[in-house]
Design a protein around this motif. Structure first.
Motif, mmCIF file in Angstrom:
data_model
loop_
_atom_site.group_PDB
_atom_site.id
_atom_site.type_symbol
_atom_site.label_atom_id
_atom_site.label_comp_id
_atom_site.label_asym_id
_atom_site.label_seq_id
_atom_site.Cartn_x
_atom_site.Cartn_y
_atom_site.Cartn_z
ATOM 1 N N UNK A 101 61.177 -12.713 35.928
ATOM 2 C CA UNK A 101 60.184 -13.434 36.721
ATOM 3 C C UNK A 101 60.707 -13.633 38.137
ATOM 4 N N UNK A 102 59.792 -13.462 39.120
ATOM 5 C CA UNK A 102 60.143 -13.680 40.528
ATOM 6 C C UNK A 102 59.064 -14.537 41.179
ATOM 7 N N UNK A 103 59.452 -15.208 42.231
ATOM 8 C CA UNK A 103 58.488 -15.941 43.050
ATOM 9 C C UNK A 103 57.402 -14.947 43.466
ATOM 10 N N UNK A 104 56.150 -15.345 43.349
ATOM 11 C CA UNK A 104 55.035 -14.475 43.728
ATOM 12 C C UNK A 104 54.443 -13.689 42.577
ATOM 13 N N UNK A 105 55.102 -13.690 41.415
ATOM 14 C CA UNK A 105 54.505 -13.052 40.237
ATOM 15 C C UNK A 105 53.364 -13.917 39.727
ATOM 16 N N UNK A 106 52.447 -13.311 38.989
ATOM 17 C CA UNK A 106 51.283 -14.027 38.484
ATOM 18 C C UNK A 106 51.462 -14.325 36.999
ATOM 19 N N UNK A 126 58.600 -21.200 41.771
ATOM 20 C CA UNK A 126 60.035 -21.373 41.530
ATOM 21 C C UNK A 126 60.357 -20.592 40.269
ATOM 22 N N UNK A 127 61.064 -19.486 40.410
ATOM 23 C CA UNK A 127 61.339 -18.598 39.275
ATOM 24 C C UNK A 127 62.591 -19.038 38.529
ATOM 25 N N UNK A 128 62.405 -19.298 37.237
ATOM 26 C CA UNK A 128 63.515 -19.669 36.364
ATOM 27 C C UNK A 128 63.111 -19.359 34.923
ATOM 28 N N UNK A 133 58.233 -22.876 37.720
ATOM 29 C CA UNK A 133 57.121 -23.709 38.189
ATOM 30 C C UNK A 133 56.097 -22.772 38.818
ATOM 31 N N UNK A 134 54.829 -23.171 38.746
ATOM 32 C CA UNK A 134 53.786 -22.322 39.311
ATOM 33 C C UNK A 134 52.736 -23.157 40.010
ATOM 34 N N UNK A 135 52.111 -22.531 41.012
ATOM 35 C CA UNK A 135 51.046 -23.160 41.776
ATOM 36 C C UNK A 135 49.728 -22.559 41.308
ATOM 37 N N UNK A 136 48.734 -23.435 41.126
ATOM 38 C CA UNK A 136 47.457 -22.993 40.563
ATOM 39 C C UNK A 136 46.379 -24.033 40.843
#
Length: 167
Positions: A101-106, A126-128, A133-136
């Motif tokens: 997982x990377x920042x910007x993945x969906x 925030x990729x972990x 964490x994800x924005x939505x």
């Protein structure tokens, strides 16, 4: 007469090769532009919409967003066209392993009532792995664009897949 046919043939071949090269250069330019998108800039751009109200079928920051409208709107700013409906993400992309997982993945989720239908999407900020964490745009308690934990009970149980839309 034959020499003028040879000349016409030669000119046609020569012009065709320039057209092919021009198209190839254009394709490479588009591919290069997508590969140069800074993943962090996507999140900075997305975060400016925190607090925008949830609106079913919304895709306008002046009125509100639904989840797919928000994801579509953010990536459209970078020249990337994504489905306008969350169900359109079901067969899109290749499922990533959590360690990839990377920042910007969906992130793609099932609906909270039906585990067969995709019902929600968001963008990793925030990729972990499964602790990301994800924005939505949330229709839940927040009722707006917000940041949530993937490992919360609500989202971890509904998780379907994570895809890279930037390759």
């Amino acid at each position: 007469m034959k020499s003028s046919l040879y000349i016409a043939f030669f000119v046609t071949i020569l012009c065709s090769s320039f057209t092919l090269k021009k198209n190839q250069v254009e394709a490479n330019r588009i591919e290069t532009a997508q590969s140069k998108i800074d993943r962090d800039s996507i999140i900075v751009y997305a975060k400016q919409y925190l607090g925008i109200p949830y609106l079913y079928a919304g895709n306008d920051p002046k009125k509100g967003f639904d989840c797919s409208g928000f994801v579509n709107y953010i990536f459209k700013n970078y020249g990337i066209t994504l489905p306008r409906s969350s169900s359109g993400f079901k067969n899109l992309g290749t499922k990533l392993a959590p360690e990839d997982f990377k920042v910007g993945d969906v992130l793609v989720f099932y609906g909270y009532r039906n585990k067969n239908i995709v019902g929600h999407v968001g963008i990793i900020c925030e990729a972990n792995g499964m602790h990301s964490k994800f924005i939505h745009a949330s229709s839940g308690k927040a009722g707006s664009v917000t940041i949530s934990d993937l490992d919360s009970d609500h989202y971890s149980k509904r998780y379907y897949k994570c895809i890279n839309v930037l390759h």
